[in-house]
Enzyme design. Structure first.
Site, PDB file in Angstrom:
ATOM      1  N   GLU A 191       0.967  -1.318  -0.116  1.00  0.00           N
ATOM      2  CA  GLU A 191       0.088  -0.079  -0.125  1.00  0.00           C
ATOM      3  C   GLU A 191       1.049   1.008   0.045  1.00  0.00           C
ATOM      4  OE1 GLU A 191      -3.482   2.244   2.373  1.00  0.00           O
ATOM      5  OE2 GLU A 191      -2.844   0.212   3.022  1.00  0.00           O
ATOM      6  N   GLU A 218       4.801   4.582   3.857  1.00  0.00           N
ATOM      7  CA  GLU A 218       4.491   5.972   4.302  1.00  0.00           C
ATOM      8  C   GLU A 218       5.765   6.911   4.804  1.00  0.00           C
ATOM      9  OE1 GLU A 218       2.802   8.981   4.690  1.00  0.00           O
ATOM     10  OE2 GLU A 218       1.163   7.633   4.340  1.00  0.00           O
ATOM     11  N   ASP A 274      -2.611  12.328  -3.229  1.00  0.00           N
ATOM     12  CA  ASP A 274      -2.471  13.818  -3.047  1.00  0.00           C
ATOM     13  C   ASP A 274      -2.921  14.130  -4.367  1.00  0.00           C
ATOM     14  OD1 ASP A 274      -1.599  16.840  -3.619  1.00  0.00           O
ATOM     15  OD2 ASP A 274      -1.714  16.345  -1.303  1.00  0.00           O
ATOM     16  N   LYS A 282      -4.740  22.055  -8.105  1.00  0.00           N
ATOM     17  CA  LYS A 282      -4.548  23.209  -8.769  1.00  0.00           C
ATOM     18  C   LYS A 282      -3.904  23.056 -10.095  1.00  0.00           C
ATOM     19  CE  LYS A 282      -3.877  26.342  -4.989  1.00  0.00           C
ATOM     20  NZ  LYS A 282      -3.001  27.466  -4.208  1.00  0.00           N
ATOM     21  N   ASP A 314     -11.053  10.431  -4.863  1.00  0.00           N
ATOM     22  CA  ASP A 314     -12.288  11.570  -5.003  1.00  0.00           C
ATOM     23  C   ASP A 314     -12.375  12.510  -5.899  1.00  0.00           C
ATOM     24  OD1 ASP A 314     -10.223  12.275  -3.117  1.00  0.00           O
ATOM     25  OD2 ASP A 314     -11.699  13.610  -2.042  1.00  0.00           O
ATOM     26  N   THR A 343     -12.925   4.714   5.270  1.00  0.00           N
ATOM     27  CA  THR A 343     -12.151   5.713   6.089  1.00  0.00           C
ATOM     28  C   THR A 343     -12.734   7.044   6.227  1.00  0.00           C
ATOM     29  OG1 THR A 343     -10.921   6.779   4.418  1.00  0.00           O
ATOM     30  CG2 THR A 343     -10.133   4.573   5.340  1.00  0.00           C
ATOM     31  N   PHE A 387     -11.505   9.733   6.009  1.00  0.00           N
ATOM     32  CA  PHE A 387     -11.169  10.611   4.603  1.00  0.00           C
ATOM     33  C   PHE A 387     -12.123  10.276   3.722  1.00  0.00           C
ATOM     34  CE2 PHE A 387      -9.033  11.682   0.546  1.00  0.00           C
ATOM     35  CZ  PHE A 387      -8.223  12.588   1.043  1.00  0.00           C
ATOM     36  N   GLU A 388     -12.393   9.183   3.401  1.00  0.00           N
ATOM     37  CA  GLU A 388     -13.474   8.881   2.200  1.00  0.00           C
ATOM     38  C   GLU A 388     -14.973   9.658   2.709  1.00  0.00           C
ATOM     39  OE1 GLU A 388     -15.210   5.523  -0.693  1.00  0.00           O
ATOM     40  OE2 GLU A 388     -13.727   4.966   0.616  1.00  0.00           O
TER      41      GLU A 388
END
Length: 236
Positions: free
Chosen positions: A64, A89, A139, A143, A175, A210, A212-213
């Site tokens: 992941e 990470e 991420d 922009k 998303d 999650t 976040f989602e």
């Protein structure tokens, strides 16, 4: 196929550079469990890493990339104990939080990499090794002038595909609509990969929802999944 030594594009990393401080609990678990569970990219010896030796067993390995705070990683590892889960990470706080979940749930099938997954894949993972790669909500660099910094570009996808075993899967989720379109275009153009669906994949019930989602949904953004399989070379 794009040569993997060309994968590093200017300004492209598998992470966004931010400073995140660890909590007392995260610091404690880092000090007590990191030597067993984790590796820093900068400390790895040159050459291919023996993943079976690191996990202490031979089992399918899923990487992941950008595991964040480890919320999804821990749930997926608990649901699939027969799989070795490797979380990459760059933020110690996220890895610390994941180790707290590993400790709480007594998970033995999770290992953690502190460092950039691009360099790890290129320098330390053998071709045709991984059973799966997951990239959930990277991420978006929303922009337009920053779009070039997005992770999922053609050279990176070629590198990922080269490290997947034939039949292995690449699972992406985002998303941001324009990034989803870009992911689909880039992955569909990669000759080593084939889309498992005619377009977007249905949201897998096994992919954890999650925070976040959930926030993306509350803000009105539609989450898209893409599932690709590495093709078996002709003549096999």
């Amino acid at each position: 196929m794009q040569e993997v030594d060309q994968v590093r594009q200017p300004g492209v990393f598998s992470h966004v550079r931010r400073s995140v401080r660890m909590t007392v609990g995260q610091q404690r678990v880092w000090e007590t469990h990191w030597s067993e569970l984790g590796r820093k990219l900068e400390d790895l010896p040159a050459g291919i890493l023996d993943l079976d030796a690191w996990f202490g067993r031979t089992a399918p390995v899923v990487l992941e990339i950008g595991s964040g705070m480890g919320e999804a990683t821990a749930q997926l590892a608990q649901a699939a104990p027969e799989v070795n889960h490797l979380a990459a990470e760059v933020y110690p706080a996220g890895l610390g939080q994941l180790m707290l979940a590993v400790e709480k749930n007594e998970l033995s099938n999770v290992r953690l990499l502190h460092g950039d997954a691009l360099d790890f894949l290129r320098d330390h993972v053998a071709p045709d090794t991984l059973d799966g790669v997951r990239i959930y909500f990277p991420d978006p660099w929303q922009k337009k002038r920053h779009n070039k910094r997005r992770l999922v570009k053609a050279p990176f996808v070629a590198l990922v595909a080269s490290r997947l075993r034939p039949g292995g899967t690449l699972h992406l989720a985002t998303d941001w609509a324009d990034y989803a379109d870009e992911m689909r275009e880039v992955c569909t153009a990669e000759p080593q990969l084939v889309n498992q669906y005619d377009g977007w994949a249905p949201r897998p019930s096994w992919r954890p929802l999650t925070k976040f989602e959930s926030r993306a949904h509350s803000e009105g953004r539609v989450c898209r999944d893409l599932l690709y399989t590495k093709v078996t070379p002709s003549g096999w």
